[in-house]
Scaffold this active site. Structure first.
Site, PDB file in Angstrom:
ATOM      1  N   THR A   1      43.262  33.892  44.924  1.00 45.01           N
ATOM      2  CA  THR A   1      42.163  33.455  45.427  1.00 45.01           C
ATOM      3  C   THR A   1      41.012  32.859  44.601  1.00 45.01           C
ATOM      4  OG1 THR A   1      42.761  35.303  47.136  1.00 45.01           O
ATOM      5  CG2 THR A   1      40.491  34.187  47.617  1.00 45.01           C
TER       6      THR A   1
ATOM      7  N   HIS B   1      53.901  30.718  46.393  1.00 43.13           N
ATOM      8  CA  HIS B   1      54.251  31.784  45.639  1.00 43.13           C
ATOM      9  C   HIS B   1      55.980  31.768  45.356  1.00 43.13           C
ATOM     10  CE1 HIS B   1      50.909  34.359  46.525  1.00 43.13           C
ATOM     11  NE2 HIS B   1      50.920  34.542  47.534  1.00 43.13           N
TER      12      HIS B   1
HETATM   13  P1  A3P Z   1      42.176  44.020  43.604  1.00 41.62           P
HETATM   14  O1  A3P Z   1      43.276  44.378  44.933  1.00 41.62           O
HETATM   15  O2  A3P Z   1      42.907  44.609  42.372  1.00 41.62           O
HETATM   16  O3  A3P Z   1      40.914  44.256  43.854  1.00 41.62           O
HETATM   17  P2  A3P Z   1      45.403  37.486  45.473  1.00 41.62           P
HETATM   18  O4  A3P Z   1      44.171  36.518  45.573  1.00 41.62           O
HETATM   19  O5  A3P Z   1      46.558  36.780  44.562  1.00 41.62           O
HETATM   20  O6  A3P Z   1      45.827  37.789  46.649  1.00 41.62           O
HETATM   21  O7  A3P Z   1      44.792  38.677  44.611  1.00 41.62           O
HETATM   22  C1  A3P Z   1      43.764  39.446  45.160  1.00 41.62           C
HETATM   23  C2  A3P Z   1      43.181  40.253  44.013  1.00 41.62           C
HETATM   24  O8  A3P Z   1      42.592  39.447  43.250  1.00 41.62           O
HETATM   25  C3  A3P Z   1      42.527  41.360  44.597  1.00 41.62           C
HETATM   26  O9  A3P Z   1      42.623  42.551  43.593  1.00 41.62           O
HETATM   27  C4  A3P Z   1      41.215  40.775  44.728  1.00 41.62           C
HETATM   28  O10 A3P Z   1      40.062  41.733  44.570  1.00 41.62           O
HETATM   29  C5  A3P Z   1      41.119  40.005  43.356  1.00 41.62           C
HETATM   30  N1  A3P Z   1      40.102  38.754  43.407  1.00 41.62           N
HETATM   31  C6  A3P Z   1      39.687  38.033  44.512  1.00 41.62           C
HETATM   32  N2  A3P Z   1      38.830  37.277  44.236  1.00 41.62           N
HETATM   33  C7  A3P Z   1      38.630  37.369  42.850  1.00 41.62           C
HETATM   34  C8  A3P Z   1      37.948  36.724  41.819  1.00 41.62           C
HETATM   35  N3  A3P Z   1      36.957  35.470  42.258  1.00 41.62           N
HETATM   36  N4  A3P Z   1      37.742  37.055  40.637  1.00 41.62           N
HETATM   37  C9  A3P Z   1      38.778  37.909  40.181  1.00 41.62           C
HETATM   38  N5  A3P Z   1      39.441  38.627  40.980  1.00 41.62           N
HETATM   39  C10 A3P Z   1      39.422  38.549  42.444  1.00 41.62           C
END
Ligand code: A3P
Length: 335
Positions: free
Chosen positions: A83, A144
């Site tokens: 994200t 993915h």
């Molecule tokens: P956590 O569950 O450890 O907090 P994806 O986007 O691949 O689904 O991954 C989600 C993870 O990225 C989650 O980790 C989420 O909180 C974190 N996340 C979402 N937005 C983010 C951002 N802008 N910068 C860093 N981490 C982010």
């Protein structure tokens, strides 16, 4: 209204299997099957694990998607920070059309998953035929899929692949929370022990995690102009450096003028966890596929696994990491 009178809960789309084609249902009968984290079962298709609905989307995408040389595809293992990187990619690549200081910047009103859509999870899901005719160039897409299962045209074209992975322990914890959050009424949530062994054995969405990462790592070494390999932890620690590296890889480097005007800093501020997770669109909105936008923002920190892993769990992960990545040159930080 009493409990018995409430309307029946409709399962979220990712759990619905009634829209599967007969062809897909037949295929599933031939595939290895395991207990799912979320859906009742996941299946092994072309060496990776996925739900029936995802497999149907993958097949459609493999058969129909025609990559263009100018395409940019973000590839990630689930929960590695997709994200956040989608938001960075979008604001970087579209910074002329959508200046980052613009008041109505798309990231302020749309979730990053709507700006950089998933191929197999969104565009080709449920038999949809995407219409790319109104897309601007370069098209920003995501997936993915493991490297070997990418549509052939992606492999054969000059399409650029930006790959993101994350420390496996944090990825696992994030995935565990995410799948539990998506459970209907939070019933039957998985204990950590229940899914830990599955993950170690490679049974997780798009897993084995280890093979996914290793294949793209090798591709990034063999073909550095096509595949850029990024790590979540490295971006968090040196965001400016990695954003500039990304811009150079995508052949849209920042000018000195842009740097002096604060464009790089503002992109990083806009795409930070703190900013995105507090925007109204991300606290209240929903994706067309049913997930609430807020489930993609949890803590966004490095090392959260330490709050959940026992020493034994950590040691077993370390052992697997050593076995799988030995000699590859790939090292995870924060183990
Ligand atoms: P956590 O569950 O450890 O907090 P994806 O986007 O691949 O689904 O991954 C989600 C993870 O990225 C989650 O980790 C989420 O909180 C974190 N996340 C979402 N937005 C983010 C951002 N802008 N910068 C860093 N981490 C982010």
């Amino acid at each position: 209204m009493s409990k018995s009178q409430t309307s029946p809960q409709i399962p979220p789309k990712y759990l619905q299997e009634d829209e599967l084609s007969d062809e897909c249902k037949k295929l599933l009968l031939t595939l290895p099957k395991e207990r799912g984290w979320l859906a009742s079962h996941i299946y092994n298709y072309q060496g990776f694990w996925a739900t029936p609905r995802i497999i149907q989307g993958v097949i459609a995408c493999q058969q129909q998607f025609q990559a263009q040389d100018s395409d940019i595809i973000l590839v990630t293992t689930p929960k590695s920070g997709t994200t956040g990187l989608k938001s960075l990619l979008f604001s970087l690549v579209n910074r002329v059309k959508h200046p980052i200081f613009e008041q109505n910047h798309p990231l302020l009103i749309k979730n990053p998953h709507n700006l950089v859509p998933f191929l197999e999870l969104r565009l080709y899901v449920d038999g949809q035929v995407p219409d790319f005719s109104s897309c601007t160039t370069p098209r920003l897409l995501s997936t993915h899929l493991p490297f070997a299962s990418l549509p052939k045209s992606v492999q054969d074209s000059n399409t650029k692949l930006v790959y993101l992975c994350r420390n496996p322990k944090d990825t696992f914890i994030s995935l565990w929370h995410f799948t539990n959050n998506l459970k209907l009424d939070h019933k039957d949530i998985n204990s950590i022990g229940k899914v830990y062994d599955l993950f170690c054995n490679g049974v997780s969405l798009y897993g084995p995690f280890w093979d996914h990462v290793l294949d793209y790592w090798k591709q990034s070494i063999e073909n550095p102009n096509k595949v850029l390999f990024l790590m979540y932890e490295e971006i968090k620690e040196q965001p400016k450096m990695h954003l500039k590296r990304l811009a150079e890889f995508l052949e849209c480097p920042f000018s000195i003028k842009e740097e002096n005007c604060g464009v790089v800093d503002e992109i990083l501020r806009m795409c930070s966890f703190k900013n995105l997770s507090n925007l109204e669109v991300n606290t209240t909105g929903k994706l067309s596929t049913g997930e609430e936008n807020k489930v993609f923002f949890r803590r966004g920190e490095i090392g959260d696994w330490k709050n959940y892993f026992t020493t034994e769990m950590s040691e077993k992960f370390n052992y697997i990491i050593e076995q799988k990545f030995q000699g590859s040159g790939l090292k995870f930080s924060y183990n």
